[in-house]
Design a protein around this motif. Sequence first.
Motif, PDB file in Angstrom:
ATOM      1  N   VAL A  26       9.494   9.535   0.631  1.00 48.92           N
ATOM      2  CA  VAL A  26       9.807   8.391  -0.016  1.00 48.92           C
ATOM      3  C   VAL A  26       9.520   7.416   1.348  1.00 48.92           C
ATOM      4  O   VAL A  26       8.911   6.335   1.153  1.00 48.92           O
ATOM      5  CB  VAL A  26      10.706   8.225  -0.534  1.00 48.92           C
ATOM      6  CG1 VAL A  26      11.338   8.624  -2.034  1.00 48.92           C
ATOM      7  CG2 VAL A  26      12.533   7.872   0.140  1.00 48.92           C
ATOM      8  N   VAL A  27       9.354   7.450   2.749  1.00 50.36           N
ATOM      9  CA  VAL A  27       9.736   7.343   3.946  1.00 50.36           C
ATOM     10  C   VAL A  27       8.004   7.261   4.058  1.00 50.36           C
ATOM     11  O   VAL A  27       7.426   6.417   4.830  1.00 50.36           O
ATOM     12  CB  VAL A  27      10.849   7.523   4.992  1.00 50.36           C
ATOM     13  CG1 VAL A  27       9.910   6.897   6.550  1.00 50.36           C
ATOM     14  CG2 VAL A  27      12.035   7.293   4.279  1.00 50.36           C
ATOM     15  N   SER A  74       5.795   5.454   1.641  1.00 53.51           N
ATOM     16  CA  SER A  74       5.779   3.264   1.983  1.00 53.51           C
ATOM     17  C   SER A  74       5.403   3.414   3.413  1.00 53.51           C
ATOM     18  O   SER A  74       4.391   2.018   4.162  1.00 53.51           O
ATOM     19  CB  SER A  74       6.661   3.130   2.835  1.00 53.51           C
ATOM     20  OG  SER A  74       7.974   4.308   3.975  1.00 53.51           O
ATOM     21  N   ILE A  86      12.221   1.462   3.151  1.00 51.64           N
ATOM     22  CA  ILE A  86      12.857   2.175   2.284  1.00 51.64           C
ATOM     23  C   ILE A  86      13.771   3.325   2.866  1.00 51.64           C
ATOM     24  O   ILE A  86      14.547   4.040   2.931  1.00 51.64           O
ATOM     25  CB  ILE A  86      11.570   3.286   2.174  1.00 51.64           C
ATOM     26  CG1 ILE A  86      10.347   2.296   1.485  1.00 51.64           C
ATOM     27  CG2 ILE A  86      11.986   4.970   1.865  1.00 51.64           C
ATOM     28  CD1 ILE A  86      11.220   3.020  -0.141  1.00 51.64           C
ATOM     29  N   ARG A  87      13.829   3.259   4.201  1.00 49.42           N
ATOM     30  CA  ARG A  87      14.989   3.776   5.401  1.00 49.42           C
ATOM     31  C   ARG A  87      16.194   3.211   4.849  1.00 49.42           C
ATOM     32  O   ARG A  87      17.154   4.032   5.407  1.00 49.42           O
ATOM     33  CB  ARG A  87      14.230   3.381   6.701  1.00 49.42           C
ATOM     34  CG  ARG A  87      13.339   3.724   7.480  1.00 49.42           C
ATOM     35  CD  ARG A  87      12.537   3.438   8.534  1.00 49.42           C
ATOM     36  NE  ARG A  87      11.837   5.054   9.038  1.00 49.42           N
ATOM     37  CZ  ARG A  87      10.574   4.345   9.364  1.00 49.42           C
ATOM     38  NH1 ARG A  87      10.067   2.768   9.745  1.00 49.42           N
ATOM     39  NH2 ARG A  87       9.707   5.410   9.929  1.00 49.42           N
ATOM     40  N   LYS A 134      17.032   5.628   1.945  1.00 53.31           N
ATOM     41  CA  LYS A 134      16.972   6.433   2.388  1.00 53.31           C
ATOM     42  C   LYS A 134      18.327   7.245   3.086  1.00 53.31           C
ATOM     43  O   LYS A 134      18.795   7.983   2.329  1.00 53.31           O
ATOM     44  CB  LYS A 134      15.611   6.948   3.151  1.00 53.31           C
ATOM     45  CG  LYS A 134      15.850   8.777   3.140  1.00 53.31           C
ATOM     46  CD  LYS A 134      15.391   9.069   2.428  1.00 53.31           C
ATOM     47  CE  LYS A 134      15.112  10.183   2.577  1.00 53.31           C
ATOM     48  NZ  LYS A 134      15.834  11.671   1.127  1.00 53.31           N
ATOM     49  N   CYS A 165      19.089  -4.093  -4.951  1.00 51.99           N
ATOM     50  CA  CYS A 165      17.400  -3.647  -4.164  1.00 51.99           C
ATOM     51  C   CYS A 165      16.960  -4.407  -2.877  1.00 51.99           C
ATOM     52  O   CYS A 165      16.644  -4.604  -3.040  1.00 51.99           O
ATOM     53  CB  CYS A 165      16.965  -2.836  -5.419  1.00 51.99           C
ATOM     54  SG  CYS A 165      17.161  -1.595  -5.915  1.00 51.99           S
ATOM     55  N   LEU A 214      13.877  -4.011  -1.404  1.00 49.67           N
ATOM     56  CA  LEU A 214      13.163  -3.479  -2.510  1.00 49.67           C
ATOM     57  C   LEU A 214      12.901  -4.547  -3.283  1.00 49.67           C
ATOM     58  O   LEU A 214      13.780  -4.808  -4.196  1.00 49.67           O
ATOM     59  CB  LEU A 214      13.976  -2.557  -2.120  1.00 49.67           C
ATOM     60  CG  LEU A 214      14.897  -0.843  -1.930  1.00 49.67           C
ATOM     61  CD1 LEU A 214      15.772  -0.552  -2.743  1.00 49.67           C
ATOM     62  CD2 LEU A 214      12.746  -0.638  -1.283  1.00 49.67           C
ATOM     63  N   PHE A 236      13.186   2.493  -9.039  1.00 44.89           N
ATOM     64  CA  PHE A 236      13.784   2.730  -8.523  1.00 44.89           C
ATOM     65  C   PHE A 236      14.868   2.407  -9.283  1.00 44.89           C
ATOM     66  O   PHE A 236      15.609   2.927 -10.567  1.00 44.89           O
ATOM     67  CB  PHE A 236      15.027   1.273  -7.792  1.00 44.89           C
ATOM     68  CG  PHE A 236      13.200   1.059  -6.604  1.00 44.89           C
ATOM     69  CD1 PHE A 236      12.988   1.992  -5.943  1.00 44.89           C
ATOM     70  CD2 PHE A 236      13.097  -0.630  -6.740  1.00 44.89           C
ATOM     71  CE1 PHE A 236      11.163   1.661  -4.934  1.00 44.89           C
ATOM     72  CE2 PHE A 236      12.833  -0.911  -6.004  1.00 44.89           C
ATOM     73  CZ  PHE A 236      11.915  -0.084  -5.355  1.00 44.89           C
ATOM     74  N   ALA A 283      15.037   5.361  -3.893  1.00 45.35           N
ATOM     75  CA  ALA A 283      13.795   4.537  -4.033  1.00 45.35           C
ATOM     76  C   ALA A 283      12.228   4.820  -5.127  1.00 45.35           C
ATOM     77  O   ALA A 283      11.962   6.028  -4.563  1.00 45.35           O
ATOM     78  CB  ALA A 283      13.374   3.977  -2.207  1.00 45.35           C
ATOM     79  N   ARG A 284      13.178   5.947  -5.560  1.00 46.74           N
ATOM     80  CA  ARG A 284      11.989   6.932  -6.038  1.00 46.74           C
ATOM     81  C   ARG A 284      12.326   6.291  -7.958  1.00 46.74           C
ATOM     82  O   ARG A 284      13.366   6.068  -7.900  1.00 46.74           O
ATOM     83  CB  ARG A 284      11.521   7.615  -6.041  1.00 46.74           C
ATOM     84  CG  ARG A 284      13.217   8.700  -5.914  1.00 46.74           C
ATOM     85  CD  ARG A 284      12.882   9.106  -7.026  1.00 46.74           C
ATOM     86  NE  ARG A 284      14.105  10.278  -6.618  1.00 46.74           N
ATOM     87  CZ  ARG A 284      15.354  10.778  -7.236  1.00 46.74           C
ATOM     88  NH1 ARG A 284      15.414   9.972  -8.089  1.00 46.74           N
ATOM     89  NH2 ARG A 284      16.645  11.080  -6.860  1.00 46.74           N
TER      90      ARG A 284
END
Length: 971
Positions: free
Chosen positions: A510-511, A514, A530-531, A534, A802, A807, A812, A830-831
């Motif tokens: 995911v990172v 992005s 995203i971090r 994560k 979020c 986000l 999500f 984050a997916r």
Amino acid sequence: MSHSELCVCVLGSPLPYLSLLLEVGQRSPGDALLCLSPSWLSHSSPSLLVHKAVTFDLGGRTFLSNFNPPRRVTYFLSCDPWAEEEVTRETDCPSGGSGALGRFWGDVLTTRVLLQKAKIHCPPTLALLLPPGQMGLEEGRTGGVEVVHLEMGAEGGMNSVRNKVDSFLESEDMKGSESVVLRCSGGRFVGEATSPPVYLSRNNRDEVWAKVGYLLPQLLPGEAVLLEVYCSPLKPGPRVEDRTWERYTDCRPQVPDLSFRLCAIVSRSPLDLPLLYKLVCRVGVSDAPLSHSHSLSQSLEITLLECGFTDPTMATSLRRLATDTALSCLCVVMETESSMSAELRGGAGAQTDMIGVDLLFTMDGYIISPVVLGLHPSLCLRSSFSDRGMGMEMEGCDSGIEGWSRGTLLLTPLTRSQYYLMQGKTVLVVGAGGHSKKFIWGAAKKYKLKILLVDCDPAHFASQLVDHFLPLPDLPDHRRDDQHCSRICDWLLSSGLRPDGCVCFWDDCVVLTSLVCDRLGLRGPPPEAIRIAKEKSRTHRHLQGLLKSTGTNLISVEQPSGQADGLVEFREGERRGRQQNGVVNGMVNMEGDSMRAMADFDRGDLFNEAMGKPDTTTSTSSSASASSSFSQSFGTFRPSAPLLSPSPSSYAVPCIHVESALDLEKAASGGVGGLGGASVGVVRFPAIMKLEYGAGAVGVRKVGSLEESLAHFERIGGDLREETDYPGIGLGWGNAMTLMEYVGGTEHDVDVVLFEGRLEGAFVSDNGPTRAPAFTETASQMPSGLAPEKRAQLIRAAHHACLGCGLQDGVFNVEMKMTEVGPRLIEINARMGGFYLRDWIRQLYGVDILMAAFMVSCGLRPCLPSATALPARGHFAGVMVVVSQHLQALRSTASPERLRGLHQEGALWLNELAEEDELISGEYEEPFCNVGVRDAHNAANARQRLLALCQGLGLHCPPRYDLGYFLSHFN
């Protein structure tokens, strides 16, 4: 007036589809268009374009708009006076009907023959047809419909027809009816308006034959004269006389007997399932036939009460009977059209998405049965419009049980529009994932997407299912994500590939995804957002730092090591965000989303500017060194976060980032002093320990003391050190851990769809108790059994969490708990949600969150009929199958082959999560598959059927894996 790429267009009178236009205008302002003339449209092969139209906005406002350049129609409907126009025949535009289909289903004879073949009761009919009829109708009887072919010009033939008419009037079908209905069908007589019925006395045979004989010579090939039995509506029951003042006067009026017939509006779902949108009654006096234009419209329940039927169970039974009959009619329509060519349907994208079913109840002895009179979508929609008013909902009528079913009318037009817009888009997918993600590639092909895939395995099965593939063997080494990003972008440039979007369905990537989006300028969350999501402990620490202050928003910007880095002001970013959202110098552009405008105005700094107050800021900072190279890569992040109520910090749970035994000892001893003397990083026992970047609940354990946490940390440090120890669970990010305070309550998944920060869709499911001592999932159900208010709290919490992390764009999966004091966050994935979630949401709500993820990545808003109030079409209950507990069953009674067979038969719903060769038990394991059962009406029935099925398959293994106990938590 602003608008999106969505364009739902109606050609013709505004009355039949006014409900649809108003609802689209409310949900997607400016995207519902009414064309009053075919000259307002044009073709540009293969597209249909609109140059001029009446556009519908919020609150029912309308504007006459000219478009230069013209807008591309994404969904089309036509009605009188232009219903016969073949507008879409040469285009690929999705259409909810066509002139050809309108003529086909407007032929009463054809419709009744097809309904009778499906055992749907229609009025007994004698059809005198001048061949050839539609679909080659042959002579003979189909149920209660008899077709007689005419041979005009022969005297003997007319005598034969007269005998047929006399036989029909004397038939058993006519007993109990004093009237006969005469009408024409087919050809020039399509629709009730062009062929009004004539009611004649059954006993006056000469008059009947005179009328029939007058019509027969005027028929053209394909047309027919129909004689049908007049079906008497359900007669009123006994009523108690009211003692009103009129009883004691000379002006007491005579109370007429009432009769009614029903209009059911049924729409086709994106999965080709029939859905009831609305069911209303047409009420009038019993001594005159009812029509759509001259009778009162009201609910079935009120009508039955006024007719003397006071038993509520009778109303429920009759509603279900009418609903099932109407749904069966649309099934006949869909099955018939599935065998028709594009030419016969009137275009490649033409299909019937909505029908209006005219029906009534008749009584034979003590048996009440429904009789279908015809299919009239325009008339039914028009006559039932008053039940909703100008976009306003009737109180107490917000479900399919009462009045109308929210969102049903819009679901297919919006979905087909969005699929049409996505055709031919190129999407870059980073990370192929495992066996559980195999559905992605087939779905992408079905949706006509071009997929560019990047993965570490050169021999991955998905490499053969996509358009372009880039193998990156060192992809799991996320210390080199910046290099991976550069290599991916170089590959795209050298190959001449230009993706419209970039998305990820695999936690590990995911990172990196992005970073690629950021480099290519594609839509997606910022890398730092995203971090934050994560790293599990950082998510909570970040939310805990979201504070309010006069004149500014303060965001906690912390290092991933777990120590706060202070509070940082970000006013300049706020101003830029306001300018992008239409807020300049304190003035709000109300043409956009009014709710967003009000939220922006409520922000402290904007309020101060508008009131002329001086700006006041508070800024503190401190620093702490990062403890690993991974942590250093996360840096700091200052997202633009509006003031949300309640603050996202209220959903966070105390936790710390753990990389050494010293971190655990500090947490147990109270940590270090924080702002205002409060302790920072204190976590009380019992607590949960899990991998900081982990997935699939691998390595999760509940610990009751410092000693237990130290022992578990040492065990994980020995067993799970690097990616090769357990591929796919996030060890490429390292094996740091999170210690999080244990929170009681019920566990839930909230899958949210966000676009530009707006909540476009949210779906809540319930999780059963996790299996001790690990926290692997056991059972689940959807929709949630929580009270609506509690579901709304979870959705708000997930949405705000979020937004608090930055986000704003994507699909999500948010894991939460509902405690006695409200929602609490577990983690944000984050997916898109994994396991069974995509399938269940698609089956129950008709929404494909996979397509929603693709759309957001391409910059298209995934507009749903309702963000949070879509009705569920049934109930799912499911259980996880794990190798450690079910190995014997998986090799015998519940083999994968048998489970697939039961899935094909519809006995269960199977989601395979691993390959068959992965039937290996271990200390750290993920589920092998999920077995679910769907029930159309009741969640308890779904659970009972699931338990019985699992007992037969050998999956219920008490006490070590007691499915009865797991499912009992949903009672």
